[in-house]
Design a protein around this motif. Structure first.
Motif, mmCIF file in Angstrom:
data_model
loop_
_atom_site.group_PDB
_atom_site.id
_atom_site.type_symbol
_atom_site.label_atom_id
_atom_site.label_comp_id
_atom_site.label_asym_id
_atom_site.label_seq_id
_atom_site.Cartn_x
_atom_site.Cartn_y
_atom_site.Cartn_z
ATOM 1 N N ILE A 300 44.672 49.401 -5.566
ATOM 2 C CA ILE A 300 43.685 50.230 -4.867
ATOM 3 C C ILE A 300 43.812 51.686 -5.300
ATOM 4 O O ILE A 300 42.809 52.362 -5.607
ATOM 5 C CB ILE A 300 43.856 50.090 -3.341
ATOM 6 C CG1 ILE A 300 43.438 48.688 -2.883
ATOM 7 C CG2 ILE A 300 43.047 51.158 -2.596
ATOM 8 C CD1 ILE A 300 43.733 48.392 -1.424
ATOM 9 N N LEU A 301 45.040 52.191 -5.372
ATOM 10 C CA LEU A 301 45.279 53.567 -5.812
ATOM 11 C C LEU A 301 44.822 53.766 -7.254
ATOM 12 O O LEU A 301 44.266 54.821 -7.605
ATOM 13 C CB LEU A 301 46.760 53.906 -5.665
ATOM 14 C CG LEU A 301 47.181 55.340 -5.997
ATOM 15 C CD1 LEU A 301 46.426 56.337 -5.114
ATOM 16 C CD2 LEU A 301 48.685 55.510 -5.828
ATOM 17 N N GLY A 302 45.031 52.744 -8.105
ATOM 18 C CA GLY A 302 44.595 52.818 -9.494
ATOM 19 C C GLY A 302 43.097 53.012 -9.607
ATOM 20 O O GLY A 302 42.613 53.838 -10.397
ATOM 21 N N TYR A 303 42.321 52.284 -8.812
ATOM 22 C CA TYR A 303 40.863 52.424 -8.874
ATOM 23 C C TYR A 303 40.382 53.742 -8.287
ATOM 24 O O TYR A 303 39.399 54.329 -8.767
ATOM 25 C CB TYR A 303 40.173 51.243 -8.208
ATOM 26 C CG TYR A 303 39.774 50.194 -9.210
ATOM 27 C CD1 TYR A 303 38.815 50.468 -10.176
ATOM 28 C CD2 TYR A 303 40.375 48.948 -9.226
ATOM 29 C CE1 TYR A 303 38.454 49.530 -11.127
ATOM 30 C CE2 TYR A 303 40.027 47.995 -10.172
ATOM 31 C CZ TYR A 303 39.073 48.294 -11.117
ATOM 32 O OH TYR A 303 38.724 47.378 -12.073
ATOM 33 N N LEU A 304 41.064 54.232 -7.254
ATOM 34 C CA LEU A 304 40.705 55.549 -6.724
ATOM 35 C C LEU A 304 40.896 56.621 -7.794
ATOM 36 O O LEU A 304 40.146 57.599 -7.859
ATOM 37 C CB LEU A 304 41.546 55.856 -5.486
ATOM 38 C CG LEU A 304 41.255 54.995 -4.247
ATOM 39 C CD1 LEU A 304 42.219 55.323 -3.117
ATOM 40 C CD2 LEU A 304 39.811 55.181 -3.780
ATOM 41 N N THR A 305 41.894 56.436 -8.645
ATOM 42 C CA THR A 305 42.125 57.361 -9.766
ATOM 43 C C THR A 305 41.056 57.203 -10.842
ATOM 44 O O THR A 305 40.535 58.194 -11.381
ATOM 45 C CB THR A 305 43.514 57.103 -10.375
ATOM 46 O OG1 THR A 305 44.518 57.233 -9.369
ATOM 47 C CG2 THR A 305 43.807 58.095 -11.507
ATOM 48 N N LEU A 306 40.693 55.949 -11.162
ATOM 49 C CA LEU A 306 39.742 55.687 -12.247
ATOM 50 C C LEU A 306 38.316 56.147 -11.924
ATOM 51 O O LEU A 306 37.497 56.304 -12.833
ATOM 52 C CB LEU A 306 39.742 54.198 -12.588
ATOM 53 C CG LEU A 306 40.986 53.703 -13.331
ATOM 54 C CD1 LEU A 306 41.005 52.183 -13.409
ATOM 55 C CD2 LEU A 306 41.041 54.300 -14.740
ATOM 56 N N PHE A 307 38.010 56.366 -10.647
ATOM 57 C CA PHE A 307 36.699 56.923 -10.309
ATOM 58 C C PHE A 307 36.451 58.250 -11.037
ATOM 59 O O PHE A 307 35.323 58.607 -11.343
ATOM 60 C CB PHE A 307 36.592 57.151 -8.791
ATOM 61 C CG PHE A 307 35.952 56.020 -8.055
ATOM 62 C CD1 PHE A 307 34.582 55.808 -8.119
ATOM 63 C CD2 PHE A 307 36.718 55.152 -7.281
ATOM 64 C CE1 PHE A 307 33.980 54.759 -7.432
ATOM 65 C CE2 PHE A 307 36.131 54.098 -6.588
ATOM 66 C CZ PHE A 307 34.757 53.898 -6.665
ATOM 67 N N PHE A 308 37.551 58.975 -11.328
ATOM 68 C CA PHE A 308 37.444 60.294 -11.955
ATOM 69 C C PHE A 308 37.869 60.264 -13.421
ATOM 70 O O PHE A 308 38.224 61.288 -13.998
ATOM 71 C CB PHE A 308 38.302 61.296 -11.174
ATOM 72 C CG PHE A 308 37.999 61.337 -9.702
ATOM 73 C CD1 PHE A 308 36.914 62.073 -9.232
ATOM 74 C CD2 PHE A 308 38.765 60.620 -8.794
ATOM 75 C CE1 PHE A 308 36.609 62.101 -7.883
ATOM 76 C CE2 PHE A 308 38.474 60.645 -7.433
ATOM 77 C CZ PHE A 308 37.384 61.391 -6.983
ATOM 78 N N ALA A 309 37.811 59.065 -14.038
ATOM 79 C CA ALA A 309 38.333 58.881 -15.394
ATOM 80 C C ALA A 309 37.600 59.704 -16.445
ATOM 81 O O ALA A 309 38.165 60.024 -17.488
ATOM 82 C CB ALA A 309 38.279 57.393 -15.771
ATOM 83 N N SER A 310 36.347 60.062 -16.198
ATOM 84 C CA SER A 310 35.595 60.825 -17.198
ATOM 85 C C SER A 310 36.015 62.289 -17.255
ATOM 86 O O SER A 310 35.638 63.006 -18.186
ATOM 87 C CB SER A 310 34.093 60.733 -16.908
ATOM 88 O OG SER A 310 33.795 61.264 -15.626
ATOM 89 N N LEU A 311 36.822 62.742 -16.279
ATOM 90 C CA LEU A 311 37.241 64.138 -16.259
ATOM 91 C C LEU A 311 38.339 64.430 -17.278
ATOM 92 O O LEU A 311 38.360 65.502 -17.885
ATOM 93 C CB LEU A 311 37.731 64.520 -14.852
ATOM 94 C CG LEU A 311 36.696 64.433 -13.731
ATOM 95 C CD1 LEU A 311 37.321 64.815 -12.402
ATOM 96 C CD2 LEU A 311 35.499 65.332 -14.034
ATOM 97 N N HIS A 312 39.272 63.480 -17.449
ATOM 98 C CA HIS A 312 40.383 63.687 -18.389
ATOM 99 C C HIS A 312 40.999 62.339 -18.736
ATOM 100 O O HIS A 312 41.127 61.466 -17.875
ATOM 101 C CB HIS A 312 41.454 64.608 -17.786
ATOM 102 C CG HIS A 312 42.373 65.196 -18.815
ATOM 103 N ND1 HIS A 312 43.415 64.489 -19.379
ATOM 104 C CD2 HIS A 312 42.388 66.432 -19.390
ATOM 105 C CE1 HIS A 312 44.046 65.253 -20.253
ATOM 106 N NE2 HIS A 312 43.448 66.441 -20.284
ATOM 107 N N ILE A 313 41.389 62.184 -19.989
ATOM 108 C CA ILE A 313 41.945 60.900 -20.441
ATOM 109 C C ILE A 313 43.242 60.558 -19.720
ATOM 110 O O ILE A 313 43.598 59.380 -19.584
ATOM 111 C CB ILE A 313 42.155 60.932 -21.971
ATOM 112 C CG1 ILE A 313 42.350 59.512 -22.502
ATOM 113 C CG2 ILE A 313 43.326 61.842 -22.339
ATOM 114 C CD1 ILE A 313 41.170 58.600 -22.284
ATOM 115 N N ALA A 314 43.963 61.579 -19.217
ATOM 116 C CA ALA A 314 45.205 61.321 -18.485
ATOM 117 C C ALA A 314 44.949 60.490 -17.241
ATOM 118 O O ALA A 314 45.788 59.670 -16.828
ATOM 119 C CB ALA A 314 45.884 62.635 -18.109
ATOM 120 N N LEU A 315 43.785 60.650 -16.631
ATOM 121 C CA LEU A 315 43.452 59.867 -15.447
ATOM 122 C C LEU A 315 43.232 58.392 -15.800
ATOM 123 O O LEU A 315 43.541 57.511 -15.000
ATOM 124 C CB LEU A 315 42.201 60.443 -14.778
ATOM 125 C CG LEU A 315 42.368 61.850 -14.171
ATOM 126 C CD1 LEU A 315 41.041 62.375 -13.661
ATOM 127 C CD2 LEU A 315 43.400 61.820 -13.044
#
Length: 409
Positions: A300-315
């Motif tokens: 669940i935490l992983g997907y909450l992070t991936l919502f913002f994946a277009s902001l930076h590759i580190a995400l």
């Protein structure tokens, strides 16, 4: 009324093995990784398939779905044979046939041929799930979690490294060489397994229909099996939504990565594989329910992070690590719970769990494809997050059952 099929110990006549050796354990882990890798080679190549065969992204995405469908059919109809015939012979036959189909796949000239071969690849790649319960049987009670963790770790490494190898080979040699190389690898590992695996004489004497009927009886009689199947299906569905669309996301703006770079992301999730033996040891000492709950929360935490994946590759990197570590934590613990129920029916218990697991993966891939085509990355993350949250229903069911037992006592 039809009487339940008697479930006897299929390994009571197994060649005597005092304890599984580290050498055999790791060879079986390599075998798990090599066989499961076959169904994931296509994922970084989906964009390349679209360009080579001049088809849409949706049509190319079907190649991954057909592979998952074949895998699910293999789980349901081939995997139970591990309790009826010698698992050694079944594993070797599956490895040889896989090598043949992989070799043919590298020669196809039409996308529909690739679809057909993809079903065959998935169907024959279930040998890893014959190896896992066999390894569990060959291990002592105090080392069973360690062995399961090692073999599942090999399986996850195979999934992750397959994407990296596929991306690099596809970039520099072409997609056909991905499948031809895989065929040669399967032949080599088959030879090593032929030299090392002990043989057995299974005791299940019923017909194939009775064998399949006994799988239904196990499902009906054991609540833990149903809970584990639900958790496995929803979590792997959540992960599959990501991996089925990852290549499209990374090829598009803002990243626009080539195949070789997309493949590298397979290695990012290797932390999950490295966590597998540790999870196995924790499961041997503590309640597997604890690590299952931690695993669900990490996804669940992983997907909450991936919502913002277009902001930076580190995400993207952080999200992938959380997804794969979470999946592995829940997966190892689910397997340990199942194998503790009926030691003599482990292959059929694995049939139930892994059919649900990859059935959920297929649905997740379909959902990911649909959401990508209509809502792009935000839609993919919404689908994955919803499936991960649904897995918690089994945990809630377990606690409700436990509370009811306390009240009744």
């Amino acid at each position: 009324m039809q009487q339940p099929v008697e479930i006897t110990d299929p390994l009571q006549n197994v060649t005597a093995v005092q304890s599984i050796s580290p050498r055999l354990r790791w060879l079986m882990a390599v075998g798990c990784g090599a066989s499961v890798a076959n169904i994931y080679y296509c994922q970084p190549l989906l964009g390349a398939f679209s360009r080579y065969f001049h088809v849409s992204e949706a049509t190319a995405g079907n190649i991954n779905i057909f592979t998952q469908i074949g895998y699910g059919l293999g789980m349901l109809f081939i995997l139970p044979l591990g309790d009826k015939i010698s698992r050694r012979r079944l594993i070797l036959a599956l490895f040889l046939l896989s090598a043949l189909v992989l070799g043919i796949t590298g020669l196809v000239t039409r996308v529909w041929m690739l679809d057909v071969c993809s079903v065959g690849i998935g169907l024959l790649s279930v040998s890893c799930h014959v190896l896992i319960p066999y390894g569990a049987h060959l291990s002592s009670d105090t080392e069973r979690g360690k062995t399961i963790g090692a073999l599942l770790g090999g399986l996850l490494v195979g999934i992750l490294v397959s994407r990296t190898l596929s991306g690099w080979i596809g970039q520099y040699l072409g997609w056909r060489w991905v499948y031809e190389t895989a065929a040669l690898g399967m032949l080599g590992i088959c030879l090593l397994l032929w030299l090392q695996l002990p043989d057995e004489q299974p005791a299940f004497q019923g017909s194939y229909i009775h064998l399949l009927r006994s799988v239904w009886e196990l499902w009906r009689q054991h609540r833990v099996v149903r809970q584990s199947a639900w958790i496995g299906a929803t979590l792997f569905g959540a992960i599959s939504a990501f991996w089925a669309t990852m290549a499209f996301f990374l090829e598009a703006p803002p990243y626009q990565y080539p195949l070789s770079w997309i493949g590298v992301f397979g290695l990012v999730g290797a932390g999950g594989a490295m966590a597998a033996p540790l999870v196995g040891r924790i499961t041997d000492r503590k309640s597997p329910l604890l690590t299952i709950q931690v695993g669900i929360l990490l996804v669940i935490l992983g997907y909450l992070t991936l919502f913002f994946a277009s902001l930076h590759i580190a995400l993207v990197v952080i999200g992938v690590i959380l997804l794969d570590v979470g999946l592995q934590a829940a997966h190892v613990s689910n397997q340990a719970r199942n194998y503790a129920i009926l030691p003599h029916a482990r292959t059929r218990l694995n049939t139930i769990y892994m059919t649900a697991f990859f059935g959920g993966g297929t649905l997740g891939s379909v959902a990911g494809n649909i959401m990508w085509n209509h809502f792009r990355w935000t839609g993919v993350c919404m689908a994955g997050l919803l499936m991960a949250m649904l897995s918690w229903l089994a945990i809630a069911s377990f606690h409700k059952q436990k509370n009811n037992q306390l009240i009744s006592s």
